[in-house]
Enzyme design. Structure first.
Site, short mmCIF file in Angstrom:
data_model
loop_
_atom_site.label_atom_id
_atom_site.label_comp_id
_atom_site.label_asym_id
_atom_site.label_seq_id
_atom_site.Cartn_x
_atom_site.Cartn_y
_atom_site.Cartn_z
N THR A 166 29.02 40.87 49.59
CA THR A 166 29.16 40.83 48.13
C THR A 166 28.03 41.60 47.44
OG1 THR A 166 30.35 38.77 48.22
CG2 THR A 166 29.21 39.22 46.17
N SER A 180 31.59 39.94 55.38
CA SER A 180 31.02 39.36 56.61
C SER A 180 31.97 38.37 57.29
CB SER A 180 29.66 38.73 56.35
OG SER A 180 29.77 37.51 55.68
N ASP A 226 28.81 34.96 53.88
CA ASP A 226 29.70 34.03 54.58
C ASP A 226 29.27 33.74 56.02
OD1 ASP A 226 31.21 33.79 52.32
OD2 ASP A 226 32.88 35.02 53.02
N1 ASP Z 1 32.84 37.37 51.44
C1 ASP Z 1 31.50 37.83 51.20
C2 ASP Z 1 30.87 38.20 52.52
O1 ASP Z 1 30.42 37.42 53.22
C3 ASP Z 1 30.72 36.80 50.50
C4 ASP Z 1 29.32 37.18 50.14
O2 ASP Z 1 28.73 38.14 50.60
O3 ASP Z 1 28.74 36.43 49.31
O4 ASP Z 1 30.82 39.29 52.87
#
Ligand code: ASP
Length: 326
Positions: free
Chosen positions: A14, A61, A95
């Site tokens: 993110t 991730s 994540d």
């Molecule tokens: N879905 C994202 C990831 O883990 C969430 C984040 O980075 O906060 O890549």
């Protein structure tokens, strides 16, 4: 004074995510901006360090795999061994950050700072948290004392050690547990007091190109052992190299699961972890030879440890010792 030379490895998440509007903090796509864009968003970094940037992957991730961990660990090791690098910063999704952090912790032999960072809000959001997290991560990586504390993450003004870091909220900016946290303004003395890196590393020989498949099952009240039976047959055909169970309370096994677990081939290690998320789970005496206690490791970290141990070729008593040292 010479500025520290910090290598930034970007992997997505993110922190590199973008949304269609500045008020959208959930409908965004992770892993969109490149490493150079992350750096360009924080001009103040230039006053801290001489930065070099590398884009290793650019993914959400949730899509990280042990193969990504292996690639990342080898790249970080090469940078840490390079006399022209003083510290390494890794940007990552939140994540699965705790799994990658723990894999790096147990596979790296580095005395230079290795600091991970991430963000809960995409780069396009009002009050995005990524830029300050990145600034603080680089600031920490500039402090040689951080190198003695093992792999660290910086999120929301806190330094979180790889051994205890855990994401515990799906969307709040303050999503990580505070266990073992220090403020990012910690002094060098405080950093040295922060759990020195434990003598619990494993070397993955260069010929290792693939890490073994290890599955994790959560056992809930009344849940059926049918999945354990499926894993037993996958273990017999070689499709699963190890199993971790996230068990209730004191890593307690429901009676109904025992027959299915006894069907697991003795060559497939079974790690018994508590799903409580704290404390030390039960240590079993006289258990079958392939059953291992996870001790203080939560189920996710126990799985990472099993993958690394099996990947390094540990079996039997050596694998048991690897867990006892965890
Ligand atoms: N879905 C994202 C990831 O883990 C969430 C984040 O980075 O906060 O890549």
């Amino acid at each position: 004074m010479r500025k520290p030379r910090i290598a930034l490895l970007a992997t997505g998440g993110t922190i590199a995510g973008t949304a269609g509007s500045a008020t959208d903090t959930s409908g965004y796509t992770a892993g969109q901006l490149g490493a150079d864009a992350l750096i360009a968003a924080v001009p103040q970094l230039a006053s801290l360090a001489r930065l070099s940037a590398e884009q290793l992957f650019n993914i959400d991730s949730k899509d990280m795999t042990p193969q990504h961990w292996l690639m990342l660990s080898r790249r970080v090791q090469a940078l840490a061994d390079d006399p022209a690098v003083d510290g390494v910063v890794i940007t990552h999704g939140t994540d699965t950050l705790e799994e990658t952090a723990y894999f790096l912790q147990i596979t790296l032999a580095a005395s230079k700072p290795v600091v991970m960072t991430a963000a809960m809000r995409p780069a396009t959001a009002l009050s995005a948290d990524g830029p300050l997290n990145l600034y603080q991560a680089v600031a920490l990586a500039c402090r040689p004392a951080a190198g003695r504390a093992g792999v660290l993450a910086v999120l929301g003004d806190r330094i979180l050690p790889a051994d205890t870091i855990a994401k515990r909220h799906p969307s709040a900016v303050d999503a990580f547990t505070h266990a073992g946290a220090l403020t990012t303004l910690a002094s060098d003395a405080a950093l040295q007091a922060l759990a020195p890196r434990r003598n619990s590393r494993i070397a993955l020989p260069p010929e290792v190109q693939m890490l073994p498949a290890v599955e994790l099952l959560t056992v809930a009240a009344g849940s059926s052992p049918a999945l354990a039976r499926a894993l037993a047959s996958a273990g017999l055909s070689g499709g699963v190299a190890g199993v971790v169970l996230a068990l209730p309370g004191n890593a307690s096994l429901p009676e109904a699961w025992l027959p299915a677990l006894e069907e697991l081939p003795p060559t497939v290690p079974l790690v018994l972890a508590s799903r409580c998320g704290g404390g030390i789970g039960r240590q079993r005496a006289n258990a079958p030879a392939n059953w291992l206690d996870a001790g203080a490791l939560d189920p996710l970290k126990a799985r990472v440890r099993l993958i690394a141990g099996l990947g390094a070729g540990l079996r039997g008593a050596r694998l048991r010792r690897w867990f006892e040292r965890g």
